[in-house]
Design a protein around this motif. Structure first.
Motif, PDB file in Angstrom:
ATOM      1  N   LYS A   1       0.835  -1.204   0.000  1.00  0.00           N
ATOM      2  CA  LYS A   1       0.000   0.000   0.000  1.00  0.00           C
ATOM      3  C   LYS A   1       0.869   1.254   0.000  1.00  0.00           C
ATOM      4  CE  LYS A   1      -4.255  -1.313   2.473  1.00  0.00           C
ATOM      5  NZ  LYS A   1      -5.056  -0.998   3.692  1.00  0.00           N
ATOM      6  N   ALA A   2       1.868   1.257   0.874  1.00  0.00           N
ATOM      7  CA  ALA A   2       2.747   2.432   0.991  1.00  0.00           C
ATOM      8  C   ALA A   2       3.473   2.704  -0.321  1.00  0.00           C
ATOM      9  CB  ALA A   2       3.744   2.223   2.128  1.00  0.00           C
ATOM     10  N   LEU A   3       4.007   1.668  -0.929  1.00  0.00           N
ATOM     11  CA  LEU A   3       4.742   1.826  -2.184  1.00  0.00           C
ATOM     12  C   LEU A   3       3.821   2.351  -3.285  1.00  0.00           C
ATOM     13  CD1 LEU A   3       7.231   1.517  -3.949  1.00  0.00           C
ATOM     14  CD2 LEU A   3       6.645  -0.916  -4.239  1.00  0.00           C
ATOM     15  N   GLN A   4       2.607   1.834  -3.341  1.00  0.00           N
ATOM     16  CA  GLN A   4       1.655   2.261  -4.367  1.00  0.00           C
ATOM     17  C   GLN A   4       1.335   3.748  -4.234  1.00  0.00           C
ATOM     18  OE1 GLN A   4      -2.346   0.580  -4.111  1.00  0.00           O
ATOM     19  NE2 GLN A   4      -2.441   0.437  -6.336  1.00  0.00           N
ATOM     20  N   VAL A   5       1.144   4.208  -2.998  1.00  0.00           N
ATOM     21  CA  VAL A   5       0.832   5.625  -2.775  1.00  0.00           C
ATOM     22  C   VAL A   5       1.990   6.510  -3.226  1.00  0.00           C
ATOM     23  CG1 VAL A   5       0.394   7.395  -1.026  1.00  0.00           C
ATOM     24  CG2 VAL A   5      -0.797   5.196  -0.900  1.00  0.00           C
ATOM     25  N   PHE A   6       3.201   6.137  -2.860  1.00  0.00           N
ATOM     26  CA  PHE A   6       4.347   6.971  -3.213  1.00  0.00           C
ATOM     27  C   PHE A   6       4.614   6.976  -4.717  1.00  0.00           C
ATOM     28  CE2 PHE A   6       5.818   6.813   1.307  1.00  0.00           C
ATOM     29  CZ  PHE A   6       5.810   8.190   1.485  1.00  0.00           C
ATOM     30  N   GLU A   7       4.443   5.835  -5.374  1.00  0.00           N
ATOM     31  CA  GLU A   7       4.638   5.795  -6.823  1.00  0.00           C
ATOM     32  C   GLU A   7       3.595   6.654  -7.543  1.00  0.00           C
ATOM     33  OE1 GLU A   7       6.768   1.458  -7.565  1.00  0.00           O
ATOM     34  OE2 GLU A   7       4.584   1.584  -7.596  1.00  0.00           O
ATOM     35  N   LYS A   8       2.423   6.788  -6.929  1.00  0.00           N
ATOM     36  CA  LYS A   8       1.345   7.570  -7.530  1.00  0.00           C
ATOM     37  C   LYS A   8       1.519   9.070  -7.283  1.00  0.00           C
ATOM     38  CE  LYS A   8      -2.608   5.933  -6.474  1.00  0.00           C
ATOM     39  NZ  LYS A   8      -3.859   5.637  -5.739  1.00  0.00           N
ATOM     40  N   THR A   9       2.075   9.452  -6.127  1.00  0.00           N
ATOM     41  CA  THR A   9       2.066  10.860  -5.731  1.00  0.00           C
ATOM     42  C   THR A   9       3.412  11.570  -5.821  1.00  0.00           C
ATOM     43  OG1 THR A   9       2.406  10.251  -3.392  1.00  0.00           O
ATOM     44  CG2 THR A   9       0.131  10.490  -4.155  1.00  0.00           C
ATOM     45  N   LEU A  10       4.516  10.828  -5.840  1.00  0.00           N
ATOM     46  CA  LEU A  10       5.834  11.461  -5.856  1.00  0.00           C
ATOM     47  C   LEU A  10       6.526  11.261  -7.199  1.00  0.00           C
ATOM     48  CD1 LEU A  10       7.212  10.449  -2.329  1.00  0.00           C
ATOM     49  CD2 LEU A  10       6.158  12.605  -2.999  1.00  0.00           C
ATOM     50  N   PRO A  11       7.422  12.176  -7.569  1.00  0.00           N
ATOM     51  CA  PRO A  11       8.130  12.030  -8.843  1.00  0.00           C
ATOM     52  C   PRO A  11       9.092  10.857  -8.805  1.00  0.00           C
ATOM     53  CG  PRO A  11       9.053  13.846  -7.581  1.00  0.00           C
ATOM     54  CD  PRO A  11       7.814  13.411  -6.848  1.00  0.00           C
ATOM     55  N   GLU A  12       9.251  10.186  -9.922  1.00  0.00           N
ATOM     56  CA  GLU A  12      10.194   9.073 -10.020  1.00  0.00           C
ATOM     57  C   GLU A  12      11.593   9.577  -9.668  1.00  0.00           C
ATOM     58  OE1 GLU A  12      11.505   5.380 -10.195  1.00  0.00           O
ATOM     59  OE2 GLU A  12       9.397   5.915 -10.497  1.00  0.00           O
ATOM     60  N   GLY A  13      12.301   8.771  -8.899  1.00  0.00           N
ATOM     61  CA  GLY A  13      13.617   9.179  -8.433  1.00  0.00           C
ATOM     62  C   GLY A  13      13.615   9.785  -7.052  1.00  0.00           C
ATOM     63  N   HIS A  14      12.438  10.023  -6.489  1.00  0.00           N
ATOM     64  CA  HIS A  14      12.365  10.578  -5.125  1.00  0.00           C
ATOM     65  C   HIS A  14      12.920   9.559  -4.131  1.00  0.00           C
ATOM     66  CE1 HIS A  14      10.761  12.259  -1.406  1.00  0.00           C
ATOM     67  NE2 HIS A  14      10.482  13.372  -2.053  1.00  0.00           N
ATOM     68  N   PRO A  15      13.695  10.022  -3.130  1.00  0.00           N
ATOM     69  CA  PRO A  15      14.289   9.079  -2.164  1.00  0.00           C
ATOM     70  C   PRO A  15      13.267   8.213  -1.439  1.00  0.00           C
ATOM     71  CG  PRO A  15      15.310  11.239  -1.952  1.00  0.00           C
ATOM     72  CD  PRO A  15      14.162  11.402  -2.916  1.00  0.00           C
ATOM     73  N   HIS A  16      12.069   8.764  -1.194  1.00  0.00           N
ATOM     74  CA  HIS A  16      11.059   7.975  -0.480  1.00  0.00           C
ATOM     75  C   HIS A  16      10.617   6.758  -1.291  1.00  0.00           C
ATOM     76  CE1 HIS A  16      11.062  10.675   2.727  1.00  0.00           C
ATOM     77  NE2 HIS A  16       9.943  11.341   2.553  1.00  0.00           N
ATOM     78  N   ILE A  17      10.544   6.898  -2.619  1.00  0.00           N
ATOM     79  CA  ILE A  17      10.141   5.760  -3.446  1.00  0.00           C
ATOM     80  C   ILE A  17      11.181   4.648  -3.358  1.00  0.00           C
ATOM     81  CG2 ILE A  17       9.702   4.986  -5.806  1.00  0.00           C
ATOM     82  CD1 ILE A  17       8.515   7.687  -6.416  1.00  0.00           C
ATOM     83  N   ALA A  18      12.445   5.021  -3.451  1.00  0.00           N
ATOM     84  CA  ALA A  18      13.507   4.021  -3.337  1.00  0.00           C
ATOM     85  C   ALA A  18      13.470   3.323  -1.989  1.00  0.00           C
ATOM     86  CB  ALA A  18      14.867   4.685  -3.555  1.00  0.00           C
ATOM     87  N   MET A  19      13.228   4.096  -0.932  1.00  0.00           N
ATOM     88  CA  MET A  19      13.163   3.513   0.408  1.00  0.00           C
ATOM     89  C   MET A  19      11.998   2.536   0.523  1.00  0.00           C
ATOM     90  SD  MET A  19      12.552   5.483   4.041  1.00  0.00           S
ATOM     91  CE  MET A  19      10.874   5.952   3.554  1.00  0.00           C
ATOM     92  N   MET A  20      10.825   2.928  -0.015  1.00  0.00           N
ATOM     93  CA  MET A  20       9.652   2.056   0.062  1.00  0.00           C
ATOM     94  C   MET A  20       9.855   0.776  -0.746  1.00  0.00           C
ATOM     95  SD  MET A  20       7.504   3.334   2.113  1.00  0.00           S
ATOM     96  CE  MET A  20       7.468   4.894   2.989  1.00  0.00           C
ATOM     97  N   ARG A  21      10.538   0.891  -1.881  1.00  0.00           N
ATOM     98  CA  ARG A  21      10.801  -0.305  -2.678  1.00  0.00           C
ATOM     99  C   ARG A  21      11.729  -1.257  -1.937  1.00  0.00           C
ATOM    100  NH1 ARG A  21      11.508   2.873  -8.454  1.00  0.00           N
ATOM    101  NH2 ARG A  21       9.280   2.907  -9.004  1.00  0.00           N
TER     102      ARG A  21
END
Length: 251
Positions: A221-241
């Protein structure tokens, strides 16, 4: 939602570059606000540059003990933490705590925020006992001033839970993180980045407790939200992955 403000970054940069003087402190306000937006965007180096300018301006115009200067210290300190400069962050956040206690008192909501910010860095430095003491003060203050369902209280719950997890008190941490999730879903909705962070925090704890199925569901769920709302390459997306793959792989 800070994500909705990302489109204004180029406009803010143009405004900041167009100032020729401090304009009675207005330039430093813009530098602070743009710095915070760059922090949300993941541009920590850019945020640091602007926030350092804002700090210097406020020290010059208001002095080191002014409440507004303390806000600048806190903002810059948190960016230094993002950059891994924990010693520098601790120094600035410690100044902000001293200022808040002197100007507002120990029971004020502003002081509670300062306690929480310093505690996060103490945790990074391995001082879990010191962090726990500050965060317990922050939780008590938030519950007293805002109530258990307020977003600020949810942040305090999450911060304390993280330290309890480090100290091995998984049951206590789980209770607090579940409260934070319920609060965030009620106040922001399930698709908000703030709620996604709470999902991720609870997921990592559940993994520690051996509840892998529930942990994987929340991490997804967390990863899906961040991939939808944050730009690709954002540190939070990498952390969630990384979190998701770690739970999925059992590592």
């Amino acid at each position: 939602n800070p994500v909705e403000k990302f489109k204004w970054i180029p406009y803010g940069r143009a405004l900041e570059a167009g100032f020729t003087g401090d304009a009675q402190g207005k330039r430093s306000v813009l530098q602070n606000n743009l710095g915070l937006l760059l922090q949300d965007f993941g541009d920590y180096a850019g945020a640091k540059t602007l926030l350092e300018k804002a700090v210097a301006s406020h020290e010059r115009n208001f002095g080191t003990d002014h409440p507004t200067t303390a806000i600048r210290y806190s903002n810059l300190g948190l960016v230094l933490r993002d950059l891994g400069d924990y010693a520098g962050a601790k120094t600035l956040l410690g100044k902000a705590v001293v200022s808040a206690e002197r100007n507002f008192g120990a029971d004020h909501p502003t002081t509670a925020i300062r306690y929480s910010n310093l505690a996060t860095v103490l945790k990074d430095l391995g001082d879990y006992a010191g962090a726990k003491e500050l965060l317990e003060k922050a939780v008590a203050s938030a519950e007293r001033n805002f109530g258990a369902d307020h977003p600020s209280t949810a942040i305090s719950y999450a911060n304390l839970a993280t330290v309890l997890r480090n100290l091995g008190d998984y049951a206590g941490a789980k209770t607090l993180l579940e409260k934070a999730v319920v609060s965030d879903e009620r106040n922001f909705g399930a698709d908000h980045p703030t709620t996604a962070i709470s999902y991720s925090n609870l997921a990592m704890l559940l993994k520690d407790m051996g509840e892998d199925a529930s942990a994987l569901e929340l991490a997804a769920k967390a990863l899906q939200v961040f991939e939808k709302t944050l730009p690709e390459g954002h540190p939070h997306i990498a952390m969630m992955r990384r979190n998701y793959e770690g739970i999925k792989g059992g590592g």
